[in-house]
Design a protein around this motif. Structure first.
Motif, PDB file in Angstrom:
ATOM      1  N   PHE A  32       0.762  -1.274  -0.032  1.00 27.16           N
ATOM      2  CA  PHE A  32      -0.110  -0.068  -0.088  1.00 27.16           C
ATOM      3  C   PHE A  32       0.639   1.144  -0.141  1.00 27.16           C
ATOM      4  CE2 PHE A  32      -2.419  -3.448   2.302  1.00 27.16           C
ATOM      5  CZ  PHE A  32      -3.302  -3.293   1.354  1.00 27.16           C
ATOM      6  N   GLN A  65      -5.618   0.981  -4.943  1.00 29.73           N
ATOM      7  CA  GLN A  65      -6.002   0.402  -3.805  1.00 29.73           C
ATOM      8  C   GLN A  65      -6.477  -1.154  -4.091  1.00 29.73           C
ATOM      9  OE1 GLN A  65      -9.316   2.210  -1.749  1.00 29.73           O
ATOM     10  NE2 GLN A  65     -10.255   0.163  -1.170  1.00 29.73           N
ATOM     11  N   LYS A  66      -7.238  -1.501  -5.240  1.00 27.47           N
ATOM     12  CA  LYS A  66      -7.512  -2.947  -5.307  1.00 27.47           C
ATOM     13  C   LYS A  66      -6.283  -3.867  -5.858  1.00 27.47           C
ATOM     14  CE  LYS A  66      -9.860  -5.190  -9.274  1.00 27.47           C
ATOM     15  NZ  LYS A  66     -10.845  -5.092 -10.401  1.00 27.47           N
ATOM     16  N   TYR A  69      -4.394  -4.283  -2.459  1.00 21.95           N
ATOM     17  CA  TYR A  69      -4.738  -5.284  -1.753  1.00 21.95           C
ATOM     18  C   TYR A  69      -4.819  -6.810  -2.280  1.00 21.95           C
ATOM     19  CZ  TYR A  69      -8.060  -7.365   1.925  1.00 21.95           C
ATOM     20  OH  TYR A  69      -8.448  -7.711   2.923  1.00 21.95           O
ATOM     21  N   GLU A  73      -2.737  -9.828  -0.022  1.00 20.55           N
ATOM     22  CA  GLU A  73      -3.354 -11.147   0.299  1.00 20.55           C
ATOM     23  C   GLU A  73      -2.542 -12.108  -0.493  1.00 20.55           C
ATOM     24  OE1 GLU A  73      -7.699 -11.361   1.377  1.00 20.55           O
ATOM     25  OE2 GLU A  73      -7.640 -11.074  -0.620  1.00 20.55           O
ATOM     26  N   ILE A 130      -9.469  -0.353   3.237  1.00 20.73           N
ATOM     27  CA  ILE A 130      -8.442  -1.369   3.553  1.00 20.73           C
ATOM     28  C   ILE A 130      -8.426  -1.810   4.918  1.00 20.73           C
ATOM     29  CG2 ILE A 130      -6.002  -1.999   3.320  1.00 20.73           C
ATOM     30  CD1 ILE A 130      -5.671   0.601   1.193  1.00 20.73           C
ATOM     31  N   SER A 133     -11.456  -4.040   5.455  1.00 19.70           N
ATOM     32  CA  SER A 133     -11.208  -5.424   4.948  1.00 19.70           C
ATOM     33  C   SER A 133     -10.436  -6.336   5.751  1.00 19.70           C
ATOM     34  CB  SER A 133     -10.757  -5.347   3.437  1.00 19.70           C
ATOM     35  OG  SER A 133     -11.809  -4.601   2.612  1.00 19.70           O
ATOM     36  N   ILE A 134      -9.143  -5.774   6.299  1.00 18.23           N
ATOM     37  CA  ILE A 134      -8.372  -6.452   6.977  1.00 18.23           C
ATOM     38  C   ILE A 134      -8.753  -6.918   8.344  1.00 18.23           C
ATOM     39  CG2 ILE A 134      -6.117  -6.316   8.376  1.00 18.23           C
ATOM     40  CD1 ILE A 134      -5.036  -4.714   5.969  1.00 18.23           C
TER      41      ILE A 134
END
Length: 285
Positions: A32, A65-66, A69, A73, A130, A133-134
């Motif tokens: 990020f 951002q997409k 992420y 992952e 973000i 989601s985390i």
């Protein structure tokens, strides 16, 4: 703007704690890092005073951002050792960057910051999404400090747990009954795995859904029979919530309200088959 073309420094350090400086060269620090790059170049961005300018920057941030992420992952799931350490390093870094942005935003007396308030808001929102989601996906692996901070901002939906048998039948017997009365008679799709059906009675969280391919009225009657005959422990008025969580109706999602004012099937053949299945199970109780 930097793009991640290889594993990040955070990943390399956690994958190989003895990594040398040359192993980290030309790598982004973490997935990020795009947010920090924006911060370093704040003065280069014009005021987002038109829709076109704002939309262009917004779309860029969303894309980074997409991608970020997805990279995060990937790295997280490739780590066997130091996975939790990596996760918490990412969360802590994002919280630190968030604090820096808020500090910049408070400096209203600095003229050069006033023109980029809108950009800071977009970056803060990106960090929030973000972190959310985390937190939702990995809250059990967050350390106490990170979990405490994030739990104040984000709410975890309480998991819906399936029914629990009053008395468990043997798996083989249950499987025979399942096929004889439910899949072979066209109530449940033959593509629904037996283990998926069995989990309906094991007090588990959802893994896969059961596809009921008959009418909603027969599903309604089936669930009522399970409760009425005490095949399952008393769900304390949660049975429609459980049903909507664990069943599809001809491939479509259900909501608890879909069973409000629902009438049970009056089809005699359907009733006999469903009653036979539930009665066979109730013999265990």
């Amino acid at each position: 703007m930097l793009k991640q073309k290889d594993f990040s420094q955070f990943y390399i350090i956690n994958y190989n704690p003895w990594a040398k400086e040359e192993d980290l060269k030309n790598r982004v620090e973490h997935p990020f890092v795009f947010i920090e790059t924006y911060i370093h170049d704040l003065s280069d961005y014009p005021s987002l005073n038109t829709f076109e300018k704002a939309q262009a920057i917004f779309n860029d941030i969303r894309e980074y951002q997409k991608v970020g992420y997805n990279c995060f992952e990937l790295e997280l799931n490739l780590l066997k050792e130091n996975r939790i350490k990596y996760l918490n390093q990412i969360a802590s870094r994002l919280l630190s960057v968030q604090a820096d942005l808020r500090q910049i935003k408070r400096k209203k007396d600095l003229k050069r910051y006033k023109s980029i308030d809108s950009l800071i808001l977009l970056l803060l929102n990106s960090i929030k999404e973000i972190l959310q989601s985390i937190f939702i996906s990995y809250h059990l692996e967050l350390n106490n400090s990170n979990r405490e901070v994030l739990s104040k901002w984000f709410y975890l939906k309480k998991a819906i747990i399936s029914f629990r048998f009053n008395t468990y039948p043997e798996d083989k017997r249950l499987e025979i009954l399942y096929h004889k009365y439910l899949t072979d008679r066209g109530f449940i799709s033959t593509l629904t795995n037996f283990n998926t059906f069995k989990s309906l009675f094991e007090a588990k969280q959802l893994e896969n859904k059961i596809n009921w391919i008959d009418r909603k009225s027969s599903l309604y009657y089936f669930i009522k029979l399970l409760v009425k005959k005490k095949v399952v422990k008393n769900p304390k008025n949660k049975h429609w919530e459980i049903t909507s969580e664990f069943f599809l109706l001809n491939g479509e999602a259900l909501m608890p309200r879909d069973f409000l004012n629902q009438k049970e099937t009056q089809n005699k053949k359907s009733r006999v088959v469903l009653e036979s299945f539930v009665n066979a199970l109730s013999q265990n109780s």
